[in-house]
Motif scaffolding. Sequence first.
Motif, mmCIF file in Angstrom:
data_model
loop_
_atom_site.group_PDB
_atom_site.id
_atom_site.type_symbol
_atom_site.label_atom_id
_atom_site.label_comp_id
_atom_site.label_asym_id
_atom_site.label_seq_id
_atom_site.Cartn_x
_atom_site.Cartn_y
_atom_site.Cartn_z
ATOM 1 N N LYS A 34 0.855 -1.184 0.000
ATOM 2 C CA LYS A 34 0.000 0.000 0.000
ATOM 3 C C LYS A 34 0.894 1.238 0.000
ATOM 4 O O LYS A 34 2.078 1.182 0.376
ATOM 5 N N LEU A 35 0.316 2.372 -0.438
ATOM 6 C CA LEU A 35 1.023 3.641 -0.420
ATOM 7 C C LEU A 35 0.673 4.394 0.852
ATOM 8 O O LEU A 35 -0.433 4.277 1.377
ATOM 9 N N SER A 36 1.625 5.182 1.339
ATOM 10 C CA SER A 36 1.398 5.913 2.583
ATOM 11 C C SER A 36 0.518 7.131 2.392
ATOM 12 O O SER A 36 0.077 7.740 3.364
ATOM 13 N N GLN A 37 0.260 7.526 1.140
ATOM 14 C CA GLN A 37 -0.536 8.718 0.862
ATOM 15 C C GLN A 37 -1.217 8.572 -0.489
ATOM 16 O O GLN A 37 -0.873 7.688 -1.277
ATOM 17 N N THR A 38 -2.187 9.442 -0.735
ATOM 18 C CA THR A 38 -2.932 9.376 -1.996
ATOM 19 C C THR A 38 -2.520 10.459 -2.982
ATOM 20 O O THR A 38 -2.880 10.399 -4.150
ATOM 21 N N GLN A 39 -1.747 11.472 -2.509
ATOM 22 C CA GLN A 39 -1.345 12.564 -3.385
ATOM 23 C C GLN A 39 0.102 12.946 -3.096
ATOM 24 O O GLN A 39 0.520 13.028 -1.933
ATOM 25 N N ASP A 44 8.497 14.525 -4.818
ATOM 26 C CA ASP A 44 8.195 14.194 -3.423
ATOM 27 C C ASP A 44 8.612 12.758 -3.115
ATOM 28 O O ASP A 44 8.649 11.897 -4.008
ATOM 29 N N ILE A 45 8.874 12.503 -1.844
ATOM 30 C CA ILE A 45 9.212 11.147 -1.396
ATOM 31 C C ILE A 45 7.969 10.512 -0.779
ATOM 32 O O ILE A 45 7.312 11.119 0.068
ATOM 33 N N ILE A 46 7.644 9.319 -1.227
ATOM 34 C CA ILE A 46 6.515 8.580 -0.675
ATOM 35 C C ILE A 46 7.027 7.286 -0.051
ATOM 36 O O ILE A 46 8.151 6.858 -0.311
ATOM 37 N N LYS A 47 6.209 6.677 0.777
ATOM 38 C CA LYS A 47 6.562 5.420 1.425
ATOM 39 C C LYS A 47 5.674 4.304 0.904
ATOM 40 O O LYS A 47 4.457 4.446 0.852
ATOM 41 N N ILE A 48 6.308 3.212 0.491
ATOM 42 C CA ILE A 48 5.590 2.002 0.086
ATOM 43 C C ILE A 48 5.708 1.005 1.232
ATOM 44 O O ILE A 48 6.810 0.640 1.645
ATOM 45 N N THR A 49 4.581 0.575 1.760
ATOM 46 C CA THR A 49 4.554 -0.333 2.896
ATOM 47 C C THR A 49 4.025 -1.696 2.458
ATOM 48 O O THR A 49 3.071 -1.774 1.702
ATOM 49 N N ALA A 50 4.679 -2.739 2.932
ATOM 50 C CA ALA A 50 4.232 -4.101 2.638
ATOM 51 C C ALA A 50 3.938 -4.830 3.945
ATOM 52 O O ALA A 50 4.642 -4.642 4.944
ATOM 53 N N TYR A 85 13.786 2.232 -2.158
ATOM 54 C CA TYR A 85 14.891 1.760 -1.336
ATOM 55 C C TYR A 85 14.399 1.390 0.067
ATOM 56 O O TYR A 85 13.620 2.129 0.674
ATOM 57 N N LEU A 86 14.876 0.257 0.552
ATOM 58 C CA LEU A 86 14.454 -0.258 1.846
ATOM 59 C C LEU A 86 14.841 0.701 2.961
ATOM 60 O O LEU A 86 15.958 1.209 3.003
ATOM 61 N N ALA A 87 13.905 0.944 3.887
ATOM 62 C CA ALA A 87 14.194 1.784 5.045
ATOM 63 C C ALA A 87 15.156 1.071 5.990
ATOM 64 O O ALA A 87 15.272 -0.161 5.966
ATOM 65 N N GLU A 88 15.815 1.817 6.836
ATOM 66 C CA GLU A 88 16.786 1.234 7.752
ATOM 67 C C GLU A 88 16.103 0.346 8.786
ATOM 68 O O GLU A 88 14.968 0.581 9.180
ATOM 69 N N GLY A 89 16.822 -0.689 9.216
ATOM 70 C CA GLY A 89 16.316 -1.545 10.282
ATOM 71 C C GLY A 89 15.195 -2.470 9.875
ATOM 72 O O GLY A 89 14.394 -2.891 10.708
ATOM 73 N N TRP A 105 9.587 0.799 2.150
ATOM 74 C CA TRP A 105 10.591 1.332 1.237
ATOM 75 C C TRP A 105 10.252 2.798 0.932
ATOM 76 O O TRP A 105 9.082 3.201 0.993
ATOM 77 N N ARG A 106 11.260 3.590 0.561
ATOM 78 C CA ARG A 106 11.064 5.000 0.203
ATOM 79 C C ARG A 106 11.313 5.170 -1.291
ATOM 80 O O ARG A 106 12.301 4.672 -1.830
ATOM 81 N N ALA A 107 10.405 5.881 -1.952
ATOM 82 C CA ALA A 107 10.521 6.113 -3.389
ATOM 83 C C ALA A 107 10.259 7.587 -3.687
ATOM 84 O O ALA A 107 9.469 8.242 -2.991
ATOM 85 N N THR A 108 10.914 8.093 -4.725
ATOM 86 C CA THR A 108 10.702 9.470 -5.177
ATOM 87 C C THR A 108 9.786 9.459 -6.398
ATOM 88 O O THR A 108 9.988 8.659 -7.329
ATOM 89 N N VAL A 109 8.785 10.336 -6.412
ATOM 90 C CA VAL A 109 7.883 10.436 -7.563
ATOM 91 C C VAL A 109 8.666 11.002 -8.747
ATOM 92 O O VAL A 109 9.248 12.090 -8.646
#
Length: 435
Positions: A34-39, A44-50, A85-89, A105-109
């Motif tokens: 899922k995405l951490s945000q809708t816009q 911008d940097i968004i977070k992809i969570t699994a 890219y995978l977040a730390e820890g 993970w963190r991704a740039t639009v």
Amino acid sequence: MHCSLLSARLTLGVALAVGSLLACDPTYAGISYKLSQTQAAPGDIIKITAVLFNDTDTAMDWTAPKTLVVQWRGPNGQATRSMAYLAEGQGPFTVPVNNFVQISWRATVPSEVQGLQAVNVEGDSTLLALDASQPGQGQVAAAPAIGPVVDAGKAGDTGAPDPALPSGDVIAAGAPLHAGPAPASTPAPVNTASSGFENFRNSLQPYEPVYFAVGNHDGRFARYQISLKYRLFRPQDPSRPDFIDNFYLGYTQTALWDLSSDSSPFVDTSFKPSVFWRKDALWQSQDKQWFAGLQTGIEHESNGKAKDDSRSLNFFYVQPEFNYRLSGGSTLTFSPRVKTYFGVADNPDYADYYGHVDWKLRWAQDNGLVLTGLYRDGDGSRYATQVEAAWPLRRTFINMNGYLYAQYTKGYGDTLLNYNHKTGSQFRIGLALIP
């Protein structure tokens, strides 16, 4: 005695290295994103969570991939690919049956994407929506839904629009009548490294608890344990391992260390190699709230000493495991180990003190408190009791790996050397890597 101190330091070094070796088999059961945000605007940097859920019949050891390839598809169908890219820890993880972990993970639009985007992790079929517009300009995320709530499907094949639901139904659902607010498994890539060290590391898994604890009773004594198991065969399909894939080699080492005497000698050390077959869920209820597993094998235990101080034994055991998954996010496990001894010439009366059954009860919260109780009943009034508690240090102000660990023991068998000597109540506190 200086050799004892050197040996202690070396052994403790091995214990601390255990944590770095627990990056295990990069396999998994069900994973959803899922995405951490809708816009988000370009740049911008968004977070992809699994969320990785283990619905297989065995504990799962998984190393999250350090990078994901992300696909962006705009209204015209053109695809853009970028990296997350995978977040730390984030791992490695050991996921028990019917448990889950969360990874991000963190991704740039990308700068070239505009408007409403269908986003997916490459290799995964799930499409996620993101409005890649400047704040306040998005046609989706920034725009309220104008109009009534319709009774979907009631228009049938007439070609007319669906009629509006009665206002009472809409109000009962907690929604406004005429306008709503703006909207606030195919496998993912895995680590395919195949070096000799990676193959070894991916087959190495935690086994019994790994800890170091100190107490003060008739002198200051430390007790520590290191324990690992090694999977002998790698399954072709990790979600459906064959019978032979469940064979393991195990090794556990437990020592009692006298810290108050001159030169800090070791009182006794037990070396416990084993070979066993294990499956975490031979049977599961339909809702997977109940599941039963089995472990069976042969274990040798000795203290490595000679002559009058020599102690050794062998036993075959069968250990059924009955698990109940509680709705609050914890698991209760009852796992009696039934043993029959052989090759006990050094101490033929061992069973009189330790009995033939280890009664074990464990309650473990997801990423929380772990409580374990062990009771052995020998002949007459001979018994041994051990109670353990562990709390993750990541959930304290220290915010470090490992667990705050406490242990209480009483009865016979604090060491193999003195298996026939009863000890009083002993409380120890320390650090656990694996509770």
